[in-house]
Design a protein around this motif. Structure first.
Motif, PDB file in Angstrom:
ATOM      1  N   VAL A  44       0.790  -1.077  -0.066  1.00  0.00           N
ATOM      2  CA  VAL A  44       0.127  -0.009  -0.125  1.00  0.00           C
ATOM      3  C   VAL A  44       0.878   1.261  -0.014  1.00  0.00           C
ATOM      4  O   VAL A  44       1.862   1.321   0.433  1.00  0.00           O
ATOM      5  N   VAL A  45       0.184   2.311  -0.587  1.00  0.00           N
ATOM      6  CA  VAL A  45       0.942   3.619  -0.583  1.00  0.00           C
ATOM      7  C   VAL A  45       0.333   4.405   0.410  1.00  0.00           C
ATOM      8  O   VAL A  45      -0.774   4.817   0.579  1.00  0.00           O
ATOM      9  N   VAL A  46       1.278   4.878   1.274  1.00  0.00           N
ATOM     10  CA  VAL A  46       0.653   5.715   2.377  1.00  0.00           C
ATOM     11  C   VAL A  46       1.060   7.223   2.377  1.00  0.00           C
ATOM     12  O   VAL A  46       2.267   7.753   1.923  1.00  0.00           O
ATOM     13  N   ARG A  47       0.162   8.236   2.445  1.00  0.00           N
ATOM     14  CA  ARG A  47       0.371   9.684   2.375  1.00  0.00           C
ATOM     15  C   ARG A  47       0.233  10.348   3.702  1.00  0.00           C
ATOM     16  O   ARG A  47      -0.744  10.274   4.528  1.00  0.00           O
ATOM     17  N   ALA A  48       1.307  11.182   3.979  1.00  0.00           N
ATOM     18  CA  ALA A  48       1.047  11.852   5.156  1.00  0.00           C
ATOM     19  C   ALA A  48      -0.130  12.695   5.222  1.00  0.00           C
ATOM     20  O   ALA A  48      -0.456  13.322   4.339  1.00  0.00           O
ATOM     21  N   GLY A  49      -0.655  12.868   6.295  1.00  0.00           N
ATOM     22  CA  GLY A  49      -1.907  13.361   6.701  1.00  0.00           C
ATOM     23  C   GLY A  49      -3.168  12.905   5.885  1.00  0.00           C
ATOM     24  O   GLY A  49      -4.345  13.747   6.072  1.00  0.00           O
ATOM     25  N   GLN A  64      -9.492  12.606   9.697  1.00  0.00           N
ATOM     26  CA  GLN A  64      -8.175  13.082   9.467  1.00  0.00           C
ATOM     27  C   GLN A  64      -7.209  12.304  10.487  1.00  0.00           C
ATOM     28  O   GLN A  64      -6.244  12.069  10.463  1.00  0.00           O
ATOM     29  N   ARG A  65      -7.915  12.010  11.745  1.00  0.00           N
ATOM     30  CA  ARG A  65      -6.973  11.561  12.976  1.00  0.00           C
ATOM     31  C   ARG A  65      -7.360   9.974  12.819  1.00  0.00           C
ATOM     32  O   ARG A  65      -6.874   9.386  13.906  1.00  0.00           O
ATOM     33  N   ALA A  66      -8.306   9.631  12.120  1.00  0.00           N
ATOM     34  CA  ALA A  66      -8.526   7.884  11.853  1.00  0.00           C
ATOM     35  C   ALA A  66      -8.694   7.424  10.557  1.00  0.00           C
ATOM     36  O   ALA A  66      -9.127   6.457  10.314  1.00  0.00           O
ATOM     37  N   ALA A  67      -7.700   8.165   9.887  1.00  0.00           N
ATOM     38  CA  ALA A  67      -7.376   7.730   8.329  1.00  0.00           C
ATOM     39  C   ALA A  67      -7.013   6.140   8.210  1.00  0.00           C
ATOM     40  O   ALA A  67      -7.323   5.453   7.168  1.00  0.00           O
ATOM     41  N   VAL A  68      -6.263   5.784   8.957  1.00  0.00           N
ATOM     42  CA  VAL A  68      -5.473   4.416   8.997  1.00  0.00           C
ATOM     43  C   VAL A  68      -5.774   3.543  10.223  1.00  0.00           C
ATOM     44  O   VAL A  68      -5.714   4.235  11.305  1.00  0.00           O
ATOM     45  N   SER A  69      -6.229   2.244  10.155  1.00  0.00           N
ATOM     46  CA  SER A  69      -6.620   1.271  11.217  1.00  0.00           C
ATOM     47  C   SER A  69      -5.524   0.396  11.422  1.00  0.00           C
ATOM     48  O   SER A  69      -5.358  -0.155  10.348  1.00  0.00           O
ATOM     49  N   LEU A  70      -5.163   0.046  12.540  1.00  0.00           N
ATOM     50  CA  LEU A  70      -4.208  -0.920  12.802  1.00  0.00           C
ATOM     51  C   LEU A  70      -4.855  -2.222  13.780  1.00  0.00           C
ATOM     52  O   LEU A  70      -5.548  -1.746  14.527  1.00  0.00           O
ATOM     53  N   PHE A  71      -4.521  -3.273  13.569  1.00  0.00           N
ATOM     54  CA  PHE A  71      -5.063  -4.435  14.214  1.00  0.00           C
ATOM     55  C   PHE A  71      -3.927  -5.406  14.428  1.00  0.00           C
ATOM     56  O   PHE A  71      -3.294  -5.657  13.619  1.00  0.00           O
ATOM     57  N   ILE A 133       7.712   4.618   8.018  1.00  0.00           N
ATOM     58  CA  ILE A 133       6.627   5.464   8.221  1.00  0.00           C
ATOM     59  C   ILE A 133       5.894   5.583   9.459  1.00  0.00           C
ATOM     60  O   ILE A 133       5.603   4.653  10.265  1.00  0.00           O
ATOM     61  N   ARG A 134       5.806   6.980  10.086  1.00  0.00           N
ATOM     62  CA  ARG A 134       5.462   7.421  11.313  1.00  0.00           C
ATOM     63  C   ARG A 134       4.069   7.444  11.437  1.00  0.00           C
ATOM     64  O   ARG A 134       3.336   7.995  10.491  1.00  0.00           O
ATOM     65  N   PHE A 135       3.417   6.950  12.489  1.00  0.00           N
ATOM     66  CA  PHE A 135       1.866   7.422  12.542  1.00  0.00           C
ATOM     67  C   PHE A 135       1.570   7.728  14.017  1.00  0.00           C
ATOM     68  O   PHE A 135       2.587   7.421  15.039  1.00  0.00           O
ATOM     69  N   GLN A 136       0.722   8.563  14.152  1.00  0.00           N
ATOM     70  CA  GLN A 136       0.090   9.037  15.314  1.00  0.00           C
ATOM     71  C   GLN A 136      -0.839   8.235  15.821  1.00  0.00           C
ATOM     72  O   GLN A 136      -1.901   8.584  15.096  1.00  0.00           O
ATOM     73  N   ALA A 137      -1.148   7.574  17.004  1.00  0.00           N
ATOM     74  CA  ALA A 137      -1.962   6.831  17.271  1.00  0.00           C
ATOM     75  C   ALA A 137      -3.394   7.778  17.934  1.00  0.00           C
ATOM     76  O   ALA A 137      -2.563   8.611  18.724  1.00  0.00           O
ATOM     77  N   TYR A 138      -4.366   7.548  17.869  1.00  0.00           N
ATOM     78  CA  TYR A 138      -5.189   8.240  18.721  1.00  0.00           C
ATOM     79  C   TYR A 138      -6.351   7.400  19.279  1.00  0.00           C
ATOM     80  O   TYR A 138      -6.013   6.959  20.362  1.00  0.00           O
ATOM     81  N   ARG A 139      -7.491   7.091  18.636  1.00  0.00           N
ATOM     82  CA  ARG A 139      -8.513   6.290  19.530  1.00  0.00           C
ATOM     83  C   ARG A 139      -8.362   4.972  19.058  1.00  0.00           C
ATOM     84  O   ARG A 139      -8.055   4.537  18.133  1.00  0.00           O
ATOM     85  N   PRO A 169      -1.306   9.110   9.531  1.00  0.00           N
ATOM     86  CA  PRO A 169       0.107   8.830   9.036  1.00  0.00           C
ATOM     87  C   PRO A 169       1.088  10.169   9.099  1.00  0.00           C
ATOM     88  O   PRO A 169       0.301  11.420   8.742  1.00  0.00           O
ATOM     89  N   LEU A 170       2.136  10.275   9.446  1.00  0.00           N
ATOM     90  CA  LEU A 170       2.824  11.484   9.561  1.00  0.00           C
ATOM     91  C   LEU A 170       3.986  11.354   8.167  1.00  0.00           C
ATOM     92  O   LEU A 170       4.299  12.634   8.147  1.00  0.00           O
TER      93      LEU A 170
END
Length: 188
Positions: A44-49, A64-71, A133-139, A169-170
């Motif tokens: 996959v291709v990830v784009r910051a923000g 915006q703060r939930a664009a990517v989910s991780l499991f 690729i850095r990510f900021q986790a939120y909820r 993603p950052l």
């Protein structure tokens, strides 16, 4: 972050999911909407923000703060064991973008404390060989009633508290299936 030492940890990316549509709309008894193209990807291709190119949450301001989910794949293993299922569950059915094995991803999410305050989610990086690729986790990513329909009866309740994490993603980059490294970065 509860006790995780910053630094690289080996993980495996076992599934990558990208779909331009919401398959879980309407009543679970009616079944999911079919994806217009296969949702499982090799890379996959990830784009910051913005999120993951081609995904339904890509560049959606409301997400915006939930664009990517991780499991965590281990959550499905534990669910199958608790429900007494004979075989493994398909991680793509969770509809989470990135499914990892080897790290308790639910611990990356922001936490609400008993006193009403909350702590920020973790800043973490994933590298599957093409650069971090850095990510900021939120909820936390809460499971929904669809889990009973697509995984197994009891999955909705069984995944509570283990539905993954939503993050932003950052950095730009690519992720691919297979061995990877997850690094939890210390808070700024």
């Amino acid at each position: 972050m509860s006790g995780h030492v910053a630094g690289p940890r080996p993980v495996e990316i076992v599934a990558l999911h990208v779909s331009p549509v919401h398959a879980f709309e309407g009543r679970p008894g009616d079944g999911p909407r079919p994806d217009p193209e296969p949702a499982g990807r090799e890379r996959v291709v990830v784009r910051a923000g913005l999120g993951i190119v081609g995904d339904r949450y890509f560049n959606r301001r409301a997400h915006q703060r939930a664009a990517v989910s991780l499991f965590a794949a281990e959550s499905l293993d534990e669910l199958a064991r608790r429900l007494g299922l004979a075989g493994p569950l398909d991680p793509l059915l969770t509809r989470r973008n990135i499914v990892l094995r080897g790290f308790p991803v639910d611990e990356l999410a922001a936490r609400r404390h008993r006193d009403g305050t909350s702590s920020d989610g973790a800043l973490f990086g994933l590298d599957s060989g093409d650069g971090e690729i850095r990510f900021q986790a939120y909820r936390p990513a809460a499971p929904c009633a669809w889990m009973d329909a697509v995984l197994a009866p009891g999955a909705f309740r069984g995944l509570r508290g283990h539905g993954g994490v939503r993050c932003a993603p950052l950095d730009d980059g690519e992720l691919r299936l297979g061995p990877a490294t997850l690094t939890v970065h210390p808070p700024a």
